[in-house]
Write an enzyme that holds these catalytic residues in place. Structure first.
Site, PDB file in Angstrom:
ATOM      1  CD  GLU A   1      -2.686   1.485   2.383  1.00 28.03           C
ATOM      2  OE1 GLU A   1      -3.560   1.904   2.500  1.00 28.03           O
ATOM      3  OE2 GLU A   1      -1.764   1.027   3.402  1.00 28.03           O
TER       4      GLU A   1
ATOM      5  CB  CYS B   1      -4.370  -0.893   4.492  1.00 23.06           C
ATOM      6  SG  CYS B   1      -3.853  -0.783   6.239  1.00 23.06           S
TER       7      CYS B   1
ATOM      8  CE  LYS C   1      -6.989   2.530   3.721  1.00 21.32           C
ATOM      9  NZ  LYS C   1      -5.829   2.790   4.519  1.00 21.32           N
TER      10      LYS C   1
END
Length: 317
Positions: free
Chosen positions: A46, A171, A137
């Site tokens: 990430e 994540c 994200k």
């Protein structure tokens, strides 16, 4: 019948922190190495390009109107990735040259959101060198919200790769049940989880997702040590004053469709981790459980997903 075997490379490396050019060079070198080991898919952690915002919790990141925070953030933005301006073109050419698929975590500075705000995005590049999805994200975690913007559902997509169907999340959004279900529902059987770097994150959820979905799960983390902060970093002394010796210890790993380890979390080791996955194991484990197939009840519970790319303005022609 499609080839059931897939050789994957987990790139557990550190960035040249907040240096886009230096990190791109390191990524390219890692791709060349993966090609020499016959990898068909390579995964990077990430926000690897150009790095995770470790400074926020080390320098009182929540202080409003702070010159320190503004100057570090501006440096971050200057080194963020503009896909529209060709920042990933060399990576795409390498993917095509080696016929290698790639998942890479970037800090994106997208023009379609004005070109100034930053997003933690997971980019999928196919073996022809084409970018097929950019997943921003959905929900930055805690201090990340001081520098990253929340994304949208546009990148909740899966991709064919030999016998597999791959999808990925960034994540802590791997802990969000509904985004996982959105990927499962599209036939995902190879789940990619990317992390900034810690076995604290990967050691439990990697196996959990594998067991829940009866899929392979590849978790890839970066490394970050105190020695990895470049001298050119703004306010470096302020950052290092509170930094531990190790900020990201790796923890990259692979779980099989039965939820057991194929590769246990690897710590403090920089480089490529290579594994070959057999698609037949997916079919074996789906025999008694499939969360979106025969072990689902869409007449009772059903998920609706908005995959429209969000924008502040719409222009009528």
């Amino acid at each position: 019948m499609k080839d059931p075997l897939l050789t994957v490379a987990l790139a557990q490396i550190s960035p040249v922190w907040l240096n886009k050019t230096g990190t791109l060079q390191k990524i390219e070198e890692t791709i060349h190495e993966a090609a020499s080991k016959k990898a068909e898919l390579i995964v990077f952690g990430e926000s690897l390009l150009p790095g995770y915002p470790f400074w926020v919790e080390l320098t009182n990141g929540a202080k409003f109107n702070s010159t320190v925070q503004k100057e570090i953030h501006a440096h971050y933005a200057q080194n963020a990735v503009s896909i529209e301006n060709g920042d990933l073109d060399t990576i795409c050419k390498l993917a095509a040259t080696y016929k290698m698929a790639m998942y890479i975590g970037i800090i994106e500075r997208p023009i379609d959101r004005g070109g100034h705000s930053l997003y933690a995005s997971l980019v999928y590049i196919d073996p022809l060198g084409e970018i097929k999805s950019v997943h921003r994200k959905l929900q930055p975690t805690y201090e990340e919200r001081l520098t990253w913007s929340p994304g949208d559902g546009n990148g909740l997509k899966v991709h064919p790769l030999k016998a597999f169907t791959a999808g990925g999340l960034n994540c802590w959004e791997n802990w969000m049940p509904l985004p996982r279900a959105a990927l499962y529902g599209q036939g995902e059987n190879l789940h990619i989880s990317v992390w900034p770097g810690s076995d604290y994150n990967t050691k439990d959820i990697t196996r959990f997702i594998a067991r829940e979905s009866r899929s392979y799960v590849i978790s890839v983390s970066s490394l970050m040590r105190k020695s990895d902060f470049p001298e050119t970093t703004p306010h470096l002394n302020e950052i290092l004053k509170n930094a531990p010796d190790v900020l990201g210890n790796g923890g990259s790993c692979v779980a099989g469709p039965d939820g057991e380890w194929v590769l246990e979390p690897v710590l403090h080791t920089e480089g490529l981790l290579i594994e070959t996955l057999d698609f037949n194991r997916v079919l074996q484990e789906r025999q008694n459980f499939d969360p979106v197939g025969h072990y689902s009840r869409p007449d009772v519970t059903q998920l609706h997903v908005n995959r429209e790319r969000q924008s502040t303005v719409r222009f009528d022609k």
